[in-house]
Write an enzyme that holds these catalytic residues in place. Structure first.
Site, PDB file in Angstrom:
ATOM      1  N   GLY A  34      38.345  29.164  38.839  1.00  0.00           N
ATOM      2  CA  GLY A  34      38.728  29.003  40.358  1.00  0.00           C
ATOM      3  C   GLY A  34      39.149  27.440  40.708  1.00  0.00           C
ATOM      4  CG  ASN A  35      41.867  26.565  41.849  1.00  0.00           C
ATOM      5  OD1 ASN A  35      42.748  27.070  42.794  1.00  0.00           O
ATOM      6  ND2 ASN A  35      42.624  26.788  40.473  1.00  0.00           N
ATOM      7  N   GLY A  52      41.619  21.824  34.550  1.00  0.00           N
ATOM      8  CA  GLY A  52      40.772  22.016  33.318  1.00  0.00           C
ATOM      9  C   GLY A  52      39.224  21.241  33.373  1.00  0.00           C
ATOM     10  CB  SER A  80      43.976  23.553  39.883  1.00  0.00           C
ATOM     11  OG  SER A  80      44.755  24.742  39.976  1.00  0.00           O
ATOM     12  CB  SER A  81      47.110  25.359  36.682  1.00  0.00           C
ATOM     13  OG  SER A  81      46.206  26.240  36.507  1.00  0.00           O
ATOM     14  CG  ASP A  82      45.406  28.397  40.171  1.00  0.00           C
ATOM     15  OD1 ASP A  82      47.575  29.222  39.322  1.00  0.00           O
ATOM     16  OD2 ASP A  82      44.860  28.473  39.599  1.00  0.00           O
ATOM     17  CG  HIS A 101      43.147  31.887  42.916  1.00  0.00           C
ATOM     18  ND1 HIS A 101      43.679  32.307  42.997  1.00  0.00           N
ATOM     19  CD2 HIS A 101      43.944  30.894  41.299  1.00  0.00           C
ATOM     20  CE1 HIS A 101      43.768  33.091  41.747  1.00  0.00           C
ATOM     21  NE2 HIS A 101      43.621  32.543  40.099  1.00  0.00           N
ATOM     22  CG  HIS A 103      40.923  34.995  37.779  1.00  0.00           C
ATOM     23  ND1 HIS A 103      41.046  34.082  37.115  1.00  0.00           N
ATOM     24  CD2 HIS A 103      41.826  35.163  38.180  1.00  0.00           C
ATOM     25  CE1 HIS A 103      42.179  33.859  36.703  1.00  0.00           C
ATOM     26  NE2 HIS A 103      42.185  33.701  38.255  1.00  0.00           N
ATOM     27  CG  ASP A 126      31.499  42.761  61.675  1.00  0.00           C
ATOM     28  OD1 ASP A 126      31.615  42.803  62.206  1.00  0.00           O
ATOM     29  OD2 ASP A 126      30.126  42.551  61.290  1.00  0.00           O
ATOM     30  CG  HIS A 166      46.390  36.408  39.362  1.00  0.00           C
ATOM     31  ND1 HIS A 166      47.277  35.363  39.471  1.00  0.00           N
ATOM     32  CD2 HIS A 166      45.307  35.643  38.821  1.00  0.00           C
ATOM     33  CE1 HIS A 166      46.948  34.344  39.389  1.00  0.00           C
ATOM     34  NE2 HIS A 166      45.455  34.303  39.506  1.00  0.00           N
ATOM     35  CE1 TYR A 220      26.486  38.401  64.166  1.00  0.00           C
ATOM     36  CE2 TYR A 220      27.684  36.694  63.069  1.00  0.00           C
ATOM     37  CZ  TYR A 220      26.497  37.274  62.817  1.00  0.00           C
ATOM     38  OH  TYR A 220      25.590  36.889  62.424  1.00  0.00           O
TER      39      TYR A 220
END
Ligand SMILES: [Zn+2]
Length: 229
Positions: A34-35, A52, A80-82, A101, A103, A126, A166, A220
């Site tokens: 994740g990133n 990585g 990041s590869s994303d 991002h 998973h 909400d 994904h 709120y």
């Protein structure tokens, strides 16, 4: 103008680095999957996790600074590869200041079934203002993921999208808001998944979703004290 690091860049590197610990704390990531990224306010500079590097080894100094096209301006490691997907969002949604991002397992289970998460909890009304939408299947390594995120979230209340087969992408006004959306998306994905085990969850009428969303987004929380006349 040549790139120069500023106090605002340094602060964003510290914030983005620290927020990766939240992904671990809330069980959203495995290994380095994740990133988090953030836009330095008022600039076209993006701070993102290096590719990585395990979360325990992340330091603010290792964060990568790029421009909106992904050109590395600061940092010794590759982003990041994303990063391309994050950048596509920043380019096409100028109001976005943070992207996450993951998973995370329950939300990604919905992605595996190519199913949006229906709005059956007041917490969803909400936070997401309706269902958490499904984005298209897209191969990693092209701009297709970023385009799919933008096309799904633009004009939608939800700050989270489930990308088919994904995982989850979330956006926010800053990286912390995007991390919150990722945590909340996994939370409601889990609860609605569990409710499905024993029956069909009951939808909330649209008018009530609208009322809940309006109240949560506008009323709120801590309000500033009224000014003395
Ligand atoms: Zn992914």
């Amino acid at each position: 103008m040549p790139y120069r690091s500023t106090a605002a860049v340094l602060e964003m590197k510290e914030r983005v680095c620290a927020l990766h610990a939240e992904l671990l704390r809330w069980g959203l990531v495995t290994w380095t999957s994740g990133n988090v990224s953030g836009r330095v306010p008022g600039t076209d500079l993006i701070v993102i996790k290096p590719s990585g590097v395990s979360y325990d080894d992340l330091t603010p100094e290792l964060m990568v600074v790029t421009d909106l096209e992904g050109k590395v301006l600061e940092g010794d490691l590759a982003p990041s590869s994303d990063a391309e997907s994050h950048n596509e969002v920043y380019q096409r949604m100028p109001e976005v200041g943070g992207v996450v991002h993951t998973h995370s397992p329950y939300a990604t289970a919905w992605a595996a079934r190519a199913e949006p998460i229906p709005c059956v909890l007041t917490a969803m009304a909400d936070e997401f203002g309706g269902e958490i939408p499904l984005g298209p299947f897209a191969l990693i390594g092209s701009d297709a993921i970023g385009k799919g995120i933008v096309e799904t979230l633009r004009g939608h209340r939800s700050p989270a999208v489930i990308m088919q087969n994904h995982g989850v992408f979330t956006i926010g006004k800053d990286p912390k808001a995007a991390v919150k959306a990722a945590v909340m998306a996994e939370d409601v994905a889990r609860t609605v998944h569990i409710s499905r085990q024993l029956g069909e969850p009951v939808p909330i009428p649209q008018a009530d979703i609208d009322r809940l969303y309006d109240r949560y987004q506008n009323v709120y929380g801590q309000q500033p004290a009224p000014k003395e006349q």
